[in-house]
Design an enzyme around this catalytic site. Structure first.
Site: not given
Length: 405
Positions: A14, A109, A137, A139, A181, A238, A297
């Site tokens: 992403g 990852n 990332t 995340d 996310m 999510e 986002q």
């Protein structure tokens, strides 16, 4: 011994608001070394490599590279391809044909696992080259790293979004759910808690994948907050899961999966709709709304952390330095050394590839439905400077003069 040849830089997974800082950092640093004959960019990640879809970044101007560095999303485009042994054979045919000796792959990852596989295949081929994983990332779930480039800017966007949602909800009370996310790690959803300034500010509730999600407990939490404030703002990841570790999204039916086998969680408002319906039907609250942030986002322009930009640039530079100066492979990792400073190190890919870092217990409230001050201290510097602040009217109320019969 200096390893002479070409560099290939690619971006995977992403996009983020600062991934191009890493690209430009790696390109400009690589162009300084005389043993580097050319610097290529692979269009579309590893897929661009096997299809020889390259552009020659040696011939790009520094001025334009700097403009691209400040532009969100992946300038080289991206891919979700996960190379297997056959795929890697094709990669090395291309590398050898073009005289590529250095490979920098910017990603999360799955991308770090790709670099690990490519390194293994290089050893099998007896082809000497250096592959470095450059972290990225939103995340924030890469092992070893204190935090990951891309997270700070996305967290800044989430924080500012929830400042706005809270103000909206204060003006027209009800329940508002924001779905953020985060597949396994709740860092980004937790950043919503940074929006709180006044005691009754939302988000009043935050739900993360690290804690089992119960609909009954959720409804009880919402009722308690609504009874207290007459409104409730909720941040939900999510990736929230039940006691058995099954994503709540799967309760809505089988979901499509990507090439890495990951269940698709984004691109739909189904989770928010499910939770909103439960609140309406079980609690009888009429004004319930939900927003699913989705891809917005990741690459939102004009909401970028300056700290994130700087560190994203530096991990790209460090990748070139480790590979070309020190002739080593691995993954660049970020380590916090003070409040606030960082250091960059090279870590073993096997300690990072295909693994996920979760929110530590000290960042999650004992009730499992909010964050702690420890997380606030951790996250605050990553949001960067100049964070906007909301302000409320403080004027006293005027006494009533008319009695209503």
């Amino acid at each position: 011994m200096k390893l002479e040849g070409k560099v290939v830089v690619a971006q995977g997974g992403g996009p983020t608001a600062v991934i191009n800082q890493s690209l430009v950092g790696a390109v400009l640093e690589s162009r300084k070394f005389p043993q580097i004959t050319q610097v290529y960019g692979a269009l579309g990640g590893v897929n661009g490599i096997i299809n020889e879809n390259f552009i020659d970044l040696s011939q790009e101007t520094t001025q334009n590279l700097e403009l691209v560095a400040n532009t969100p999303s992946s300038a080289l485009f991206s891919t979700r391809d996960k190379p297997d042994e056959k795929y890697c054979e094709e990669i090395f045919k291309v590398f050898m044909a073009h005289g590529v000796r250095y490979f920098f792959y910017i990603g999360g990852n799955d991308s770090s696992d790709t670099v690990r596989i490519v390194n293994q295949e290089a050893a099998k081929f007896g082809y000497e080259f250096r592959a470095i994983h450059i972290p990225k990332t939103i995340d924030n779930d890469l092992m070893i790293n204190d935090h990951t480039p891309g997270f700070g800017s996305a967290a800044r966007f989430i924080t500012q979004s929830f400042i706005g949602l809270n103000l909206d909800n204060r003006a027209l009370p009800g329940v508002h759910i924001g779905v953020v996310m985060g597949r396994h790690a709740g860092f980004l959803t937790a950043a919503a808690g940074m929006a709180q300034k006044y005691p009754d500010d939302g988000p009043h509730l935050i739900y993360l994948p690290e804690r089992a999600f119960s609909i009954d407990k959720f409804l009880g939490d919402v009722k308690s907050v609504f009874d207290k404030y007459g409104r409730c703002v909720i941040a939900v990841s999510e990736g929230i899961q039940d006691e058995e570790g099954n994503p709540i999204m799967l309760k809505l039916g089988e979901r499509e999966r990507d090439s890495h086998g990951n269940v698709s969680l984004s691109g739909t408002g189904a989770l928010g709709d499910l939770l909103a319906t439960e609140i309406k039907e079980k609690l009888g609250i009429k004004r319930v709304r939900s927003d699913t942030f989705g891809y917005i986002q990741r690459s939102f322009m004009g909401c970028v952390s300056d700290v994130d930009q700087r560190e994203a640039r530096e991990v790209g530079e460090k990748a070139a330095q480790f590979a070309i100066w020190h002739n080593v492979d691995g993954s660049i990792t970020i380590h916090r050394t003070g409040h606030y400073s960082v250091d960059y190190r090279l870590s073993d890919l096997k300690d990072i590839a295909a693994k996920t870092k979760l929110m530590p217990d000290e960042f999650i409230s004992a009730e499992g439905n909010h964050i702690t001050d420890a997380f606030r201290m951790y996250c605050r510097p990553l949001l960067g400077s100049g964070m906007p602040q909301a302000h409320l009217l403080r004027a006293p109320k005027v006494g009533k003069l008319v009695e209503i019969e």
